[in-house]
Every structure is written in structure tokens, then in C-alpha cells.
Design a protein around this motif. Structure first.
Motif: not given
Lengths: 451, 451
Positions: B198-213
Motif C-alpha cells: 500500500x505504501x506505493x500509493x499511501x500519501x502520494x497526493x493522487x498521482x499514483x493511480x485513482x484510489x477507488x477503494x
């Protein structure tokens, strides 16, 4: 305050005055109930040999406790209060005979509400835990003896245990909410202490009034998972323990680290811990499970055992191999082994642990219990010692102290010589009020011997 | 990877391809949804003035997100993902126009089980909290904006908040269990990340894929009490905060300390905080209530406000005056004030806090938020600054850094210049996979500008 109690008593007259209260006079049973687990220490074993009470009294209600207290005061009879006698400091062993006051029949639990329980002193920790779980709560911390230990005994003589990694120690503000004690006077009183006043009795080894009821805060009952991780290198295991302790997002209730060969003494678990490996025993919330492999991998550990939350209660219970049950299991294989109780200095790099590990080698086998102290996770330790002489044991303890390790000496029955170092003046003042004749567990407080 | 996206698009054709998905083209609404609360910073206010998206797209399902992602990839249109837009770093403001992807319609909560919740990115924190409480749980931490903020936005842009005194920061291992993201490719994929991934996306300001769930761990729902304590001396207030933070037996979710005159900006609370006094705002478990007076007395504090657990939801909510709502309330009175974000070094004696308090005086008003970092309670701070010039603001931040205070600069929209300092290589690698055309929130990552 009288320090050496008068003790010329006609026990038939005494027992007659206790009409209605359960009394045990059978010598074998009295001798058994005059014991605790001080036998872990060869020093205490020698010092306390042959010390027994005259009779055992087992009150079942507050009224009966008041009755017993009045009779003891009248005849100036020493009173040694006990729960299940699972302690290790000889605090249940009477130095001057008298009454053994067994509180284990006082088992009422008046109420359990959101996060708080009110209960009598003789309630077993496991019983409370089971009841609390019905409404989603559990006890905050427990000794490894929690199946038999009573809450009164734990508060009087314990310091912490499984759960201290989150909630600190029993004496920390917030871990005890209220206490009700009975005084030993001509006209015994019932005193309720609340808030900070509980510290007058908390961790006072049953010398400051007879604890009859308590109010304690509970912890949320997570689904817990029990885990064993093995390591080729001890310091890596220790650093893994510290790192898990520091991981604020991981909910845990136990982080124990054993140096080899300690795990080899756990017969029931040998299949999970290869020879010469070091082991961490963990109890973590189920929600942490997916995060553990990453942390284990960082420290080159190997997960060898996992018991899921649904299987709790089945098979082995890892907690029963930790804290002072480690010493128990080890001594059941090799009774010549004894132990230390210590607290390492705050240092997340664990330099002092490393130094002691190498300095003493196999003579002092490292057993770390990570706990929170004043807001920081540090290793406490109950090292196993290959005992040779009292002189050597003292030398080992002195070496630790000289290196900044706090030692709560478990080889003395004198309160000040153990963990406390000095009696709290507030506790002494309270003792003078609730025990004016100095009848409670006499001979255990140095401060009172010199009066 | 393309860093300046192609952007010659026929918006009619584009919108036609989004058939079935809610689209907003009204300029006023698009402008509004291109904003967040970066206006707390006079620097960002100037730098981001006039930056707006071309259209807003509001998908309601995973299928619709996939559809939007495919169309954006096809036309090489920049995508700026947003929740409620309550962040303060301009991360919801598009530098290059394009699509504003508003996730607030994705409000499903598939399940809440013992201690864990699975939910869509657009669920409001307050909504989840309310649902979780039915089964005795609540969210572990929340921003002061928790009534409107979404979980997706909080994970993408937040660092912690109310609850961090116990659970640390959002990015700490264990505070996020799983994430589902949609890639922006010709054939968009759905990727589920679990455990440390999850750290690949956690706290990445919405630049690393669209978080949907997301899957997040919950905290036990204690009965909470809200409290204000006032102090004549600021450092005594700060030391009280540290002491309560260190008290392992006291369960808490907020310890905020304000130097005077900050509380004077809280109109609704002025009656509880006399002029020139400093204040601690606390949220503690009801079971701690009897223990607080003793601690307050030790630090010469005065309890001036208390809202019981039963009254939660009634009247003022102290949490809404803390974290960055402190800045909000203060700026509503004096819009010339801005703020810092900082983390003081580990030092329980608070020497650096004391130095900064005296060094800057009224120019930098001290606002401490005690949190757990790596297992130890330390003060974070969102100091209020009487703004004069950009040069002076930078000087203030440099002085803090020179004295060992970590600054997460809230006056930049460049990720690396804020709290992160350097992009995590794993995050960059993941970005290349999920956003091969560099369409997500372009212009915010320095590491990609030099390619």
C-alpha cells in the motif's frame, strides 16, 4: 507503630471469635497456603524455609473481612493477605506466623460497563477476562499466571505483564481507578480510595489494608493472533522486537524475545523453534497480520507458528511461556536456574542489551519483554541465570546496575530492596492509619524495622 | 514518461465518450471544484491563482472510473483527483487544466468487521465513523475536517490528525491495510495492493493511480470526554501535554496545546479561556476522568470546560478547533495569518519548543499537536505565523530546520519540497506503471520535471 507484633494467642479462642467464617487449621493445608512461588529464588528459598502461618481464614464477604480484621486487631495477630499465591517475592509467606488471609472466595463482579470493571479482590483474571469479553472488552494486562492469579494479588504484588507493551505498568496513572480496603483496627473501617489516592495501596504488597474490591479500566478485545518468529541472530531478534514495539499503527499485546537456548526448555513448542535459533513470541491484533511479513523480512526472521483469533483457547497459549512463566518452564527442566528482573535504559539502538548479551554469554540467558515506560517502548527483561553462588548472583546484579540497567531484585523479601528502593512516604503514612498495630505482613518493610 | 501532457482536446467529443457518467461543464462549478484550502498559504494563493480544470467528472462506480480513465488516456488529458478538497497544499488544483475527477459519489461501505472497514474512496470520514460505532469501533484518526473530508483524500494527502497521539501517522505500517486503484492507460486496470505494498500509493497526493477503494483498521470506540485546561504559563501547558502523552495508562485521542493569544480567535470558546492564558484541548477516554485532576494540579492547570461522552455531538466539538482548523478559525478573524507544519525533535524536556517559543514571540504563535512518532510521543506543531513577506517566512522555516525541527513546508505544491523531501523510488516506479502517460496531477513532482 508496633513492628514486632504480640503473638501469644489461644488459637481456639481466636477461631471461636471467627464464628461463621471459613477457617482452615489442618497443618498441611495451612503450610501449603503459606507458600508462593518465591522458590524461583535460591536465596528466598533458604531464607523463607519453614515459615508458615498458624491458621488460614477464608472470608467470603466484606462483613466477614471486617469481622476477621477486628479479631486480628484484638489479639494482635499478624495477617498475611494472599490471592492465589502466584507471586515470586515471598510476600505471601508469613515471617511471624499468624493468620493467612486467603481472599480467593471473594469472587463477585458487581458490574462491567463500557471500559471499566468493578470486582472483588478474589476474582481470577481469566474469569474477569471471559466476562468482559461478552461486551467487547478484556483486561488491560495480565501476568503469565492469569488462569489462577487474582486481581487483588496482581494489584498488590504485580508490576505489569501481557498488555504492558500498550498500557505500561500497573502503577502507571490510569491503570487502577479505585480500591476498597478494610483497616485492621479495634473497629475496622472500610475505606474507598479513588483517583490518584489509589497509589497509597497500589503495588504495596498487601501491607496497606486488606484490598477487598477494585475498579479497573479495561481494554478493547481485539481478535488476537499468536505468533512465533525465529531468528539466526539474537540482536536481530531484539531489534525486530523494538521495531514492532515502535510501530504505532500495529496493535499488540505481547512482544517477547528469547535468546537461545531458552526456547529449548519449552517442550510443547520445540517443533516450532529449531535448535540454536532465537525466538520472538508475539500477540498482535488480527488487523496487523498482513503487515507482519514485511517487518519480519526486514529482520531476516522466519514465521514458524501462527494461531488465529478463532483458535484462541485451543492448543498452546503462547502467553503462558512468557514473563515469569518462562522461568517456571525452564526450572521445571533445570531447577538450578534462577532469574533477574530488570529494565533496560531508554535506547532504541539496544546497546546495553547487546553488551549484556555478549558480556555474560550463556550464564545470563536473555529474555526480553518489551513494555511501554513513560510513553516509550523499552525492553524489560527476566533473564535466566545459571546459578552458582549468592555472591556471583549479587555480582551479576551489581554489574547490571553499574551499566544503567534497573534491577528489581527478586531475591529479597524486603520491599525496599526489590523494585521500590524506597517506601513512598504517602504509603507509609497510609499504613500507619490503616494498620496502627503493624500487623500486616510484618517484617517486610525496612523503613519500619528501624523505628 | 511524458511530463507535459498533450492537451489539444475537443471537449464535446471527450464528454460524448463519457456517456453515462456525470459530467459538470458549468464554468463556475468547475472553478469551484478546482479549488482546495491552499489559500491558507499566501504563496500558494499567488502561485495557483486562476488554475482551473476544463470539466469535472463524477463517477459513481468502478466501471465508470475505468471508463473515465480510458477516455483520459486516449485523449492524453490531465487528471486531478479530488475528494472533498479540504487539503491545504494545492494538490486538488490542476496546473494544466483537464479533468477534475471528483470521487465523492463513490460512497459504498462493503463491510465493517471486527476492527476493519472496507470502503469506497468517496466515503466521508464522519459517515464511516458513525457506521463503525454501531459495532463498537471508530476511525483511528481523523483530520479536523472530518465532517466533510473523504477517506480517499485523507489517505492521499493527509498525514495524521485526531487519534495520532495513539496510532501515529497515516503512513505508519498498520494504519492502511489495502488499496484498490485504477490505472490510466489505454486499457485501464484495477490493481489491489495489500500489506506493505500500500505504501506505493499511501500519501502520494493522487498521482499514483485513482484510489477507488480502501481497507483501513479501526479503533475501539471509547466513551470520549472533551476537556479544556488553561495555564498561566505556556511551557507548563506544553509540559502538561507531554506528561499526558507519556501516561501509558491514560487512553486519549487528542492533546493540543495553544499559546496565547491563539484561543482568543475561537469566538465560540472564549468564555472558557480567559485572556492571556494558554490552553490544552484534550479528548480522553471517560475512564481517565478521575485521574486527570491530579495531573492537572501537578502542572498548575485549571479545568474550565468538560463535555461528557453522553453529550458528544451536542454543542461545540473541540476537535474542530485543532489541527488545521486552528488555522481556519484564526484566519477567519485575521486573514493575514498563515502557518507552518513541523515536527519537533524527540526530547521530552521540550527544549526546542521552549527556544522557538521565546525566539519568535508573537510572530510565530505556538500550536502543538502531540503525536506518536516511531513509538515515542513528541510534539508536532502547526504554528500560526503573522505573515509579512515570503522572504521572512522562508527565513522562519530555515531557522527551525537549523535547530533540528522538521518542516513539512505547506507553502509549496511540489511534493518533494513539502514533507516528503524525496520521492520514494518505489512510488516513482509504481507511477510509471499505473500512469505511463504522466497524466495524473502533472507538474507536482520535481523528480519527473527533469526527465
Amino acid at each position: 507503630m508496633t513492628t514486632t507484633p504480640i503473638k501469644s494467642v489461644d488459637w481456639e479462642v481466636f477461631v471461636a471469635a471467627l464464628v461463621g467464617v471459613e477457617v482452615i487449621v489442618d497443618a498441611a493445608q495451612v503450610a501449603k497456603l503459606s507458600q508462593d512461588y518465591h522458590t524461583f529464588s535460591p536465596i528466598l528459598q533458604r531464607q523463607l524455609a519453614g515459615k508458615v502461618g498458624d491458621i488460614v481464614v477464608r472470608p467470603a464477604t466484606e462483613a466477614e473481612v471486617l469481622q476477621v480484621a477486628a479479631v486480628c486487631a484484638k489479639y494482635r495477630v499478624p495477617v498475611t493477605v494472599r490471592g492465589a499465591g502466584t507471586g515470586n517475592y515471598g510476600q505471601c509467606v508469613p515471617l511471624h506466623g499468624g493468620v493467612i488471609l486467603d481472599m480467593s472466595r471473594m469472587q463477585r463482579i458487581p458490574w462491567i460497563e463500557a471500559g471499566i470493571a468493578r470486582l472483588e479482590a478474589g476474582v481470577k483474571l481469566a474469569t474477569l477476562d471471559k466476562k468482559a469479553r461478552v461486551s467487547g472488552w478484556e483486561i488491560r494486562m495480565a501476568p503469565s499466571t492469569y488462569r489462577t492469579a487474582t486481581i487483588g494479588g496482581f494489584i498488590a504484588g504485580g508490576s505489569g505483564g501481557i498488555g504492558s507493551i500498550t498500557y505500561g505498568q500497573l502503577r502507571d496513572r490510569g491503570n487502577l481507578l479505585a480500591l476498597k480496603v478494610v483497616t485492621i483496627e479495634d473497629e475496622p473501617r472500610v475505606i474507598e480510595l479513588r483517583g490518584d489516592d489509589v497509589q497509597k495501596v497500589n503495588h504495596a504488597w498487601g501491607v496497606n489494608g486488606i484490598i477487598i474490591e477494585l475498579e479497573i479500566p479495561l481494554a478493547p478485545a481485539y481478535p488476537w493472533v499468536e505468533i512465533i518468529v525465529t531468528f539466526d541472530d539474537f540482536m536481530t531478534a531484539a531489534r525486530f522486537g523494538q521495531a514492532l514495539g515502535n510501530a504505532d499503527g500495529m496493535v499488540k499485546k505481547l512482544i517477547t524475545v528469547f535468546a537461545s537456548p531458552i526456547p529449548s526448555y519449552f517442550t510443547a513448542l520445540r517443533q516450532y523453534i529449531p535448535d540454536k535459533t532465537h525466538a520472538a513470541f508475539l500477540i498482535v491484533a488480527e488487523s496487523c497480520l498482513e503487515l507482519l511479513p514485511g517487518l519480519i523480512q526486514e529482520y531476516n526472521g522466519k514465521l514458524t507458528y501462527q494461531k488465529s483469533a478463532q483458535d484462541v483457547g485451543k492448543g498452546v497459549n503462547l502467553g503462558e511461556f512468557t514473563w515469569n512463566h518462562t522461568t517456571l518452564h525452564t526450572r521445571s527442566v533445570d531447577p538450578s536456574i534462577t532469574y533477574l528482573q530488570s529494565l533496560f535504559p531508554t535506547d532504541k539502538s539496544l546497546q546495553t542489551v547487546e553488551h549484556m548479551f555478549h558480556h555474560f554469554g550463556d550464564e545470563v540467558m536473555m529474555h526480553l519483554e518489551f513494555i511501554r515506560v513513560n510513553g516509550t517502548v523499552i525492553p524489560a527483561a527476566l533473564q535466566l541465570v545459571r546459578y552458582t553462588t549468592e555472591e556471583r548472583l549479587n555480582e551479576i546484579m551489581r554489574y547490571h546496575e553499574a551499566n544503567g540497567v534497573f534491577i528489581a531484585n527478586p531475591h529479597t523479601y524486603i520491599i525496599e530492596d526489590g523494585g521500590r528502593k524506597q517506601m513512598d512516604p504517602e504509603q507509609l503514612k497510609f499504613k500507619q492509619m490503616v494498620d496502627p498495630y503493624g500487623l500486616m505482613n510484618p517484617g517486610k518493610i525496612r523503613a519500619l524495622m528501624t523505628q
